[in-house]
Design a protein around this motif. Sequence first.
Motif, PDB file in Angstrom:
ATOM      1  N   ALA A 309     -20.714  17.356 105.601  1.00  0.00           N
ATOM      2  CA  ALA A 309     -21.254  17.077 104.266  1.00  0.00           C
ATOM      3  C   ALA A 309     -20.145  16.554 103.359  1.00  0.00           C
ATOM      4  CB  ALA A 309     -21.883  18.336 103.680  1.00  0.00           C
ATOM      5  N   ASP A 310     -19.750  15.317 103.603  1.00  0.00           N
ATOM      6  CA  ASP A 310     -18.638  14.674 102.893  1.00  0.00           C
ATOM      7  C   ASP A 310     -19.197  13.624 101.938  1.00  0.00           C
ATOM      8  OD1 ASP A 310     -16.393  13.327 102.029  1.00  0.00           O
ATOM      9  OD2 ASP A 310     -15.471  13.195 104.019  1.00  0.00           O
ATOM     10  N   VAL A 311     -19.122  13.885 100.633  1.00  0.00           N
ATOM     11  CA  VAL A 311     -19.710  12.960  99.656  1.00  0.00           C
ATOM     12  C   VAL A 311     -18.873  11.702  99.492  1.00  0.00           C
ATOM     13  CG1 VAL A 311     -20.932  14.758  98.391  1.00  0.00           C
ATOM     14  CG2 VAL A 311     -18.574  14.179  97.753  1.00  0.00           C
ATOM     15  N   SER A 312     -17.602  11.722  99.907  1.00  0.00           N
ATOM     16  CA  SER A 312     -16.738  10.559  99.712  1.00  0.00           C
ATOM     17  C   SER A 312     -17.101   9.395 100.622  1.00  0.00           C
ATOM     18  CB  SER A 312     -15.273  10.942  99.933  1.00  0.00           C
ATOM     19  OG  SER A 312     -15.017  11.248 101.301  1.00  0.00           O
ATOM     20  N   GLU A 313     -17.816   9.668 101.715  1.00  0.00           N
ATOM     21  CA  GLU A 313     -18.159   8.612 102.659  1.00  0.00           C
ATOM     22  C   GLU A 313     -19.430   7.857 102.284  1.00  0.00           C
ATOM     23  OE1 GLU A 313     -18.269  10.821 106.306  1.00  0.00           O
ATOM     24  OE2 GLU A 313     -16.145  10.437 106.722  1.00  0.00           O
ATOM     25  N   LYS A 314     -20.103   8.316 101.223  1.00  0.00           N
ATOM     26  CA  LYS A 314     -21.300   7.660 100.699  1.00  0.00           C
ATOM     27  C   LYS A 314     -22.468   7.683 101.679  1.00  0.00           C
ATOM     28  CE  LYS A 314     -18.706   6.536  97.212  1.00  0.00           C
ATOM     29  NZ  LYS A 314     -18.764   7.317  95.951  1.00  0.00           N
ATOM     30  N   ILE A 315     -22.434   8.589 102.647  1.00  0.00           N
ATOM     31  CA  ILE A 315     -23.565   8.784 103.563  1.00  0.00           C
ATOM     32  C   ILE A 315     -24.306  10.047 103.173  1.00  0.00           C
ATOM     33  CG2 ILE A 315     -24.254   9.137 105.960  1.00  0.00           C
ATOM     34  CD1 ILE A 315     -21.733   7.613 106.807  1.00  0.00           C
ATOM     35  N   PHE A 316     -23.582  11.145 103.027  1.00  0.00           N
ATOM     36  CA  PHE A 316     -24.181  12.388 102.544  1.00  0.00           C
ATOM     37  C   PHE A 316     -24.313  12.307 101.027  1.00  0.00           C
ATOM     38  CE2 PHE A 316     -24.141  16.637 100.832  1.00  0.00           C
ATOM     39  CZ  PHE A 316     -24.920  17.368 101.717  1.00  0.00           C
ATOM     40  N   VAL A 317     -25.530  12.559 100.537  1.00  0.00           N
ATOM     41  CA  VAL A 317     -25.812  12.481  99.105  1.00  0.00           C
ATOM     42  C   VAL A 317     -26.122  13.882  98.598  1.00  0.00           C
ATOM     43  CG1 VAL A 317     -27.271  11.479  97.314  1.00  0.00           C
ATOM     44  CG2 VAL A 317     -26.692  10.141  99.353  1.00  0.00           C
ATOM     45  N   ALA A 318     -25.232  14.415  97.765  1.00  0.00           N
ATOM     46  CA  ALA A 318     -25.449  15.753  97.211  1.00  0.00           C
ATOM     47  C   ALA A 318     -26.692  15.759  96.341  1.00  0.00           C
ATOM     48  CB  ALA A 318     -24.230  16.187  96.393  1.00  0.00           C
ATOM     49  N   GLY A 319     -27.523  16.794  96.492  1.00  0.00           N
ATOM     50  CA  GLY A 319     -28.767  16.894  95.742  1.00  0.00           C
ATOM     51  C   GLY A 319     -29.965  16.364  96.496  1.00  0.00           C
ATOM     52  N   LYS A 320     -29.736  15.482  97.467  1.00  0.00           N
ATOM     53  CA  LYS A 320     -30.815  14.996  98.329  1.00  0.00           C
ATOM     54  C   LYS A 320     -30.645  15.517  99.749  1.00  0.00           C
ATOM     55  CE  LYS A 320     -30.806  10.868 100.238  1.00  0.00           C
ATOM     56  NZ  LYS A 320     -31.049  11.124 101.687  1.00  0.00           N
ATOM     57  N   ASP A 321     -29.447  15.382 100.285  1.00  0.00           N
ATOM     58  CA  ASP A 321     -29.172  15.854 101.631  1.00  0.00           C
ATOM     59  C   ASP A 321     -28.773  17.324 101.608  1.00  0.00           C
ATOM     60  OD1 ASP A 321     -29.709  13.327 102.711  1.00  0.00           O
ATOM     61  OD2 ASP A 321     -27.665  12.645 102.286  1.00  0.00           O
ATOM     62  N   VAL A 322     -28.729  17.937 102.790  1.00  0.00           N
ATOM     63  CA  VAL A 322     -28.512  19.386 102.919  1.00  0.00           C
ATOM     64  C   VAL A 322     -27.263  19.637 103.755  1.00  0.00           C
ATOM     65  CG1 VAL A 322     -29.459  21.536 103.844  1.00  0.00           C
ATOM     66  CG2 VAL A 322     -30.976  19.883 102.700  1.00  0.00           C
ATOM     67  N   SER A 323     -26.366  20.473 103.237  1.00  0.00           N
ATOM     68  CA  SER A 323     -25.173  20.861 103.991  1.00  0.00           C
ATOM     69  C   SER A 323     -25.539  21.990 104.953  1.00  0.00           C
ATOM     70  CB  SER A 323     -24.075  21.315 103.032  1.00  0.00           C
ATOM     71  OG  SER A 323     -22.931  21.746 103.758  1.00  0.00           O
ATOM     72  N   LEU A 324     -25.299  21.750 106.233  1.00  0.00           N
ATOM     73  CA  LEU A 324     -25.663  22.702 107.290  1.00  0.00           C
ATOM     74  C   LEU A 324     -24.457  23.566 107.647  1.00  0.00           C
ATOM     75  CD1 LEU A 324     -27.662  23.704 109.507  1.00  0.00           C
ATOM     76  CD2 LEU A 324     -26.821  21.830 110.946  1.00  0.00           C
ATOM     77  N   ALA A 325     -24.644  24.869 107.713  1.00  0.00           N
ATOM     78  CA  ALA A 325     -23.561  25.777 108.096  1.00  0.00           C
ATOM     79  C   ALA A 325     -23.198  25.560 109.561  1.00  0.00           C
ATOM     80  CB  ALA A 325     -23.987  27.228 107.874  1.00  0.00           C
ATOM     81  N   GLN A 326     -21.901  25.418 109.824  1.00  0.00           N
ATOM     82  CA  GLN A 326     -21.423  25.259 111.189  1.00  0.00           C
ATOM     83  C   GLN A 326     -21.112  26.632 111.763  1.00  0.00           C
ATOM     84  OE1 GLN A 326     -18.086  22.620 111.607  1.00  0.00           O
ATOM     85  NE2 GLN A 326     -18.207  22.577 113.833  1.00  0.00           N
ATOM     86  N   THR A 327     -21.840  27.016 112.777  1.00  0.00           N
ATOM     87  CA  THR A 327     -21.673  28.330 113.391  1.00  0.00           C
ATOM     88  C   THR A 327     -21.302  28.177 114.857  1.00  0.00           C
ATOM     89  OG1 THR A 327     -24.029  28.444 113.921  1.00  0.00           O
ATOM     90  CG2 THR A 327     -23.335  29.419 111.840  1.00  0.00           C
ATOM     91  N   THR A 328     -20.576  29.148 115.371  1.00  0.00           N
ATOM     92  CA  THR A 328     -20.167  29.128 116.773  1.00  0.00           C
ATOM     93  C   THR A 328     -20.957  30.170 117.550  1.00  0.00           C
ATOM     94  OG1 THR A 328     -17.935  28.448 116.167  1.00  0.00           O
ATOM     95  CG2 THR A 328     -18.227  29.379 118.365  1.00  0.00           C
ATOM     96  N   ILE A 329     -21.632  29.744 118.596  1.00  0.00           N
ATOM     97  CA  ILE A 329     -22.395  30.651 119.450  1.00  0.00           C
ATOM     98  C   ILE A 329     -21.834  30.540 120.859  1.00  0.00           C
ATOM     99  CG2 ILE A 329     -24.657  31.168 120.448  1.00  0.00           C
ATOM    100  CD1 ILE A 329     -25.909  30.158 117.899  1.00  0.00           C
ATOM    101  N   ARG A 330     -21.312  31.655 121.376  1.00  0.00           N
ATOM    102  CA  ARG A 330     -20.647  31.627 122.681  1.00  0.00           C
ATOM    103  C   ARG A 330     -21.303  32.519 123.728  1.00  0.00           C
ATOM    104  NH1 ARG A 330     -15.818  29.109 122.860  1.00  0.00           N
ATOM    105  NH2 ARG A 330     -14.869  28.504 120.885  1.00  0.00           N
TER     106      ARG A 330
END
Length: 516
Positions: A309-330
């Motif tokens: 979820a990097d807003v500087s790349e102009k692909i992810f748009v804060a307020g429209k797109d959703v930041s997904l939690a990165q979790t590790t499942i082993r």
Amino acid sequence: MNKLLRVILVFLMFRLDWRKFFFAGAVITLVVVVIQIHSLPNLLTVWMLSPAATFSSYEPLNSTMHLGENPSSGMVQQFEPILVSLSIAKNKSAEVKQDDEKNDVPRAVVTPLGPPPPSRTLPTRLLKDIRSLNPEEALVYAKKEILNASNVADDPDLYAPLFRNVSAFKRSYELMELILKVYIYKDGRRPIFHFPYLRGIYSSEGWFMKFMKESEQFVTTDPEKAHLFYLPYSVRQMKRVLYVPEARNIKPLAIFLRDYVNMLATKYPFWNRTHGSDHFLVACHDWGSYTVTEHKELSTNTIKVLCNADVSEKIFVAGKDVSLAQTTIRHPRRPLHGLGGRRVSQRPILAFFAGKMHGRVRPKLLKYWRGKDKDMWISGPLPSKVPRKMSYAQQMKSSKYCICPMGYEVNSPRIVEAIYFECVPVIIADNFVPPLNEVLDWDALSVTVAEQDIPKLKEILLAIPMKRYLTMKNNVKMVQKHFLWNPSPIRYDLFHMVLHSIWYSRLSQIEVPQSS
């Protein structure tokens, strides 16, 4: 009769070659097993036999209610439980940028079907009225209800200090449970589509896909009743099948996804009705944001649920797109292994980080702090074999603050690891939008440090009063429930919180008519 029995006994004892007899029996058994495996359903056959592949603008719900400021006053489960572990590797960082893949084959551990959970009761007339609304009318109704949400005085399931606006969130969540229906496109072949990958640092996209597909509450088979449309693909699986390492080019992945969306737009009317704005995708792999760039509407209109979820790349748009939690499942057979932390008195380390040196931030972090201060345990990867009390997880449990610097991209599984171990996260990643940012107040449970302030890191942490630290540590413990992939989804867990963020983004597109 006795004579016949004696003849048979003599034959069995002296004439029969037992070694040949058992060998023949073993061969017959093996043939039967192979035939049975090949007759299993396709998904199980793939798990057991398949080798590794080689080959437009949106506004908040209201300018005064972004699920935004805390008010003054401080559901259904899925029916097919899946055993899933959220444990962290003991001797090294869970963030393995080499994909943590190595041709391992995902397996889901399925437990027997449980009884359906109790239904939430609502007035019959209200249910009838809501069900009579078409999808657009239902969304307008929901948005009005949220804008006029009553204050929540005390809810045992929600800890108010964690939220921007707990009253608005609670009402929005209840309406999601009551109204939301998602249509999942059936098009697309495994393993890229409809085949959730359930292990490793990118598995959030897989577990969301699994629980979404299994949901009897939220999924509809009638697209005319849907409020949202899900594109059920895995970027991790797309890379595994389509990416050619020698070529070092990810554009073919974006072209593949572009052609898939164009096929859907040609075959069905749903995409063209909104130009994709009521469609969503879920991708945790770092390349997730780059796979949408070859299709303009997919890139600009679709709700993108991304770990990167990097807003500087102009692909992810804060307020429209959703930041997904990165979790590790082993460890799928050890659900929620290692969850929990220690008291403050058992946390002698001020700040801890150990990990590989990729990206722009980590080398700078080690340059200033590795071996420079006994209170700051900052190092590269831990040795593969260390005593248990010195393991990665134990070091996090022994630290007041856990440093969460970006890697190649802005996201890192360390943020959720810190939450699991009740260690206050220190996020160092400029332009990063943290997970569930629509509803959670991250200032209440974490510290954000600008990349340029890394030389002042200890000074910043020591300037935090003990009272504030204790409040943040307690908030970290209270927020754990919202970041868990439970064996079977329950209210307010990570599956439902991510789904709510998608629902909230869809509502942000809705204009409420002004009453005259």
